[in-house]
Design a protein around this motif. Sequence first.
Motif, PDB file in Angstrom:
ATOM      1  N   VAL A 222      15.461   3.522   5.684  1.00  0.00           N
ATOM      2  CA  VAL A 222      14.319   2.789   5.387  1.00  0.00           C
ATOM      3  C   VAL A 222      14.132   3.601   6.784  1.00  0.00           C
ATOM      4  N   GLY A 223      12.405   2.989   6.986  1.00  0.00           N
ATOM      5  CA  GLY A 223      12.010   3.931   8.042  1.00  0.00           C
ATOM      6  C   GLY A 223      10.759   5.314   8.346  1.00  0.00           C
ATOM      7  N   ASP A 224      11.613   5.988   6.938  1.00  0.00           N
ATOM      8  CA  ASP A 224      10.724   7.450   7.065  1.00  0.00           C
ATOM      9  C   ASP A 224       9.836   7.214   5.203  1.00  0.00           C
ATOM     10  N   ASP A 225       8.897   7.836   4.977  1.00  0.00           N
ATOM     11  CA  ASP A 225       8.444   8.241   4.051  1.00  0.00           C
ATOM     12  C   ASP A 225       8.497   7.722   2.747  1.00  0.00           C
TER      13      ASP A 225
ATOM     14  N   LEU B 169      12.402  -2.721  -1.771  1.00  0.00           N
ATOM     15  CA  LEU B 169      11.903  -4.054  -2.198  1.00  0.00           C
ATOM     16  C   LEU B 169      10.400  -4.270  -1.989  1.00  0.00           C
TER      17      LEU B 169
ATOM     18  N   PHE C  86      13.287  -6.109   7.439  1.00  0.00           N
ATOM     19  CA  PHE C  86      14.940  -5.757   6.081  1.00  0.00           C
ATOM     20  C   PHE C  86      15.298  -3.949   6.794  1.00  0.00           C
TER      21      PHE C  86
ATOM     22  N   LEU D 251      19.603  -2.210   0.664  1.00  0.00           N
ATOM     23  CA  LEU D 251      17.833  -1.715   0.969  1.00  0.00           C
ATOM     24  C   LEU D 251      17.498  -0.161   1.824  1.00  0.00           C
TER      25      LEU D 251
ATOM     26  N   GLY E 178      13.896   1.025   0.775  1.00  0.00           N
ATOM     27  CA  GLY E 178      12.864   1.056   1.024  1.00  0.00           C
ATOM     28  C   GLY E 178      11.925  -0.568   0.380  1.00  0.00           C
ATOM     29  N   GLY E 179      10.284   0.051   0.630  1.00  0.00           N
ATOM     30  CA  GLY E 179       9.669  -0.748  -0.304  1.00  0.00           C
ATOM     31  C   GLY E 179       8.524  -0.975   0.304  1.00  0.00           C
ATOM     32  N   ASP E 180       7.581  -1.843   0.206  1.00  0.00           N
ATOM     33  CA  ASP E 180       6.276  -2.097   0.803  1.00  0.00           C
ATOM     34  C   ASP E 180       5.632  -2.876   0.622  1.00  0.00           C
ATOM     35  N   THR E 181       4.981  -3.776   2.193  1.00  0.00           N
ATOM     36  CA  THR E 181       4.587  -4.804   2.249  1.00  0.00           C
ATOM     37  C   THR E 181       3.868  -5.079   2.542  1.00  0.00           C
TER      38      THR E 181
ATOM     39  N   GLU F  50       3.366  -5.664  10.949  1.00  0.00           N
ATOM     40  CA  GLU F  50       4.014  -4.723   9.763  1.00  0.00           C
ATOM     41  C   GLU F  50       5.244  -4.259   9.617  1.00  0.00           C
ATOM     42  N   PHE F  51       5.311  -3.495  11.364  1.00  0.00           N
ATOM     43  CA  PHE F  51       6.240  -2.610  11.166  1.00  0.00           C
ATOM     44  C   PHE F  51       7.139  -3.943  11.541  1.00  0.00           C
TER      45      PHE F  51
ATOM     46  N   LEU G  14       7.356  -6.207  -1.463  1.00  0.00           N
ATOM     47  CA  LEU G  14       7.168  -7.892  -0.985  1.00  0.00           C
ATOM     48  C   LEU G  14       5.306  -8.180  -1.031  1.00  0.00           C
TER      49      LEU G  14
HETATM   50  P1  ADP Z   1       3.862   4.147   4.247  1.00  0.00           P
HETATM   51  O1  ADP Z   1       2.580   3.702   4.692  1.00  0.00           O
HETATM   52  O2  ADP Z   1       4.594   5.868   3.976  1.00  0.00           O
HETATM   53  O3  ADP Z   1       4.355   3.945   2.188  1.00  0.00           O
HETATM   54  P2  ADP Z   1       4.885   1.614   5.005  1.00  0.00           P
HETATM   55  O4  ADP Z   1       3.904   1.652   6.066  1.00  0.00           O
HETATM   56  O5  ADP Z   1       4.579   1.010   3.631  1.00  0.00           O
HETATM   57  O6  ADP Z   1       5.056   3.365   4.508  1.00  0.00           O
HETATM   58  O7  ADP Z   1       6.644   1.929   5.656  1.00  0.00           O
HETATM   59  C1  ADP Z   1       7.461   1.958   6.095  1.00  0.00           C
HETATM   60  C2  ADP Z   1       9.119   2.268   6.202  1.00  0.00           C
HETATM   61  O8  ADP Z   1       9.068   1.417   6.336  1.00  0.00           O
HETATM   62  C3  ADP Z   1       9.037   2.845   5.003  1.00  0.00           C
HETATM   63  O9  ADP Z   1      10.346   3.823   4.645  1.00  0.00           O
HETATM   64  C4  ADP Z   1       9.093   2.048   3.699  1.00  0.00           C
HETATM   65  O10 ADP Z   1      10.115   2.058   2.368  1.00  0.00           O
HETATM   66  C5  ADP Z   1       9.724   0.775   4.912  1.00  0.00           C
HETATM   67  N1  ADP Z   1       9.633  -0.672   4.217  1.00  0.00           N
HETATM   68  C6  ADP Z   1       8.169  -0.709   4.010  1.00  0.00           C
HETATM   69  N2  ADP Z   1       8.374  -2.570   3.066  1.00  0.00           N
HETATM   70  C7  ADP Z   1       9.738  -2.757   3.104  1.00  0.00           C
HETATM   71  C8  ADP Z   1      10.127  -3.993   2.572  1.00  0.00           C
HETATM   72  N3  ADP Z   1       9.896  -4.629   2.488  1.00  0.00           N
HETATM   73  N4  ADP Z   1      11.474  -4.161   2.379  1.00  0.00           N
HETATM   74  C9  ADP Z   1      12.342  -2.938   3.306  1.00  0.00           C
HETATM   75  N5  ADP Z   1      11.923  -1.500   3.397  1.00  0.00           N
HETATM   76  C10 ADP Z   1      10.094  -1.586   3.277  1.00  0.00           C
END
Ligand code: ADP
Length: 326
Positions: A25-28, A86, A12, A116, A118-121, A4-5, A88
């Motif tokens: 991207v990269g912080d909370d 994003l 992204f 871009l 931030g987001g969630d995967t 994931e990371f 995803l």
């Molecule tokens: P948290 O668990 O704190 O929500 P995540 O592990 O989900 O953090 O995400 C770590 C970082 O990566 C965050 O800054 C988040 O916005 C970014 N991130 C996660 N998925 C994506 C993505 N698909 N595109 C862009 N940024 C992402």
Amino acid sequence: MVGEFELIDCYFNWPAVGRGVLIPVGDDAAVTMQRPGWQLATTVDTLVEGVHFLSDCPPEALGHKALAVSLSDLAAMGAEPLWFTLALTLPTAEPSWLEPFSNGLRAIAERFGIDLVGGDTTRGPLTVTITATGELPAGGAVRRGGAEVGDSIWLSGTIGDAALALAALQERRRVATEQLTQLRNALERPLPRVADGLALRGTASAMIDLSDGLIADLGHIVTASGRGAEIDLDKLPLSDSYRTSFASQPVDGLLLALGGGDDYQLLCTIPAGREQPWFGSRPADDWSRIGTITAGNAIRFVGEYAAEIAMDNIARYRHFVGEQPV
Ligand code: ADP
Ligand code: MG
């Protein structure tokens, strides 16, 4: 498969291109700037495999389109793109899919100067959700409800190509190979009319982008404005490929162009006195004047085939209703 990371970092997390991103991207959570005197416009769209795109859609095109539809919404408000997130959902994390998806997404993001942030995967059926934000001078948003009787109705680009491409790919309609490439490009790689949306701020009385089809989206303008519209079918902008494909069935061609979705053109209304300065500065062949706002609440057609176009025959796509376009 990638973790994931690693996935986020690799695909992204690219350097900011626009302005206003303080923590990327990269912080909370991301932190962005807001300019005093400006307002934020925010839009979210979800693309689900099999509903909004076909399973064989190239990943690069999907990355492009997922952001294009959100940029188109911002354009329709007259907003300037700032940043997006994003979400995803993927069945598997395959570099062979992630790489072209990321490239397509990044290319359109850089082209339109949107970051871009931030987001969630997550794991699951392929789904792409983008939330995008743009900025507007206070009170500058162009809404759907501002059309007045006598305003002219304008449409950018051409319509119908995406709906015809979809029909061809689903084998509901035959299209010659020479035409399919261009039509498919309209379906898979629409270009949002961001510069036009900005230029129309202060000029258009109402504006919307075409995602559900001309009649459905014009319907939103006339309903919100409490007015009607007269559309000249002879003025509908259709591409050469589209016209060629419907050369012997012009009425079918009109029905699909009026009802088909996924065009991502801008539709706007302009009060009489404001047309000239605006139109004078645009490439003349890229916008078409297709009609006029009228009193009442109906959409009426004029033109050679007007008598043959019944509202009920215009295909419309509605999620969850189970209707398919043509
Ligand atoms: P948290 O668990 O704190 O929500 P995540 O592990 O989900 O953090 O995400 C770590 C970082 O990566 C965050 O800054 C988040 O916005 C970014 N991130 C996660 N998925 C994506 C993505 N698909 N595109 C862009 N940024 C992402
Ligand atoms: Mg998370």
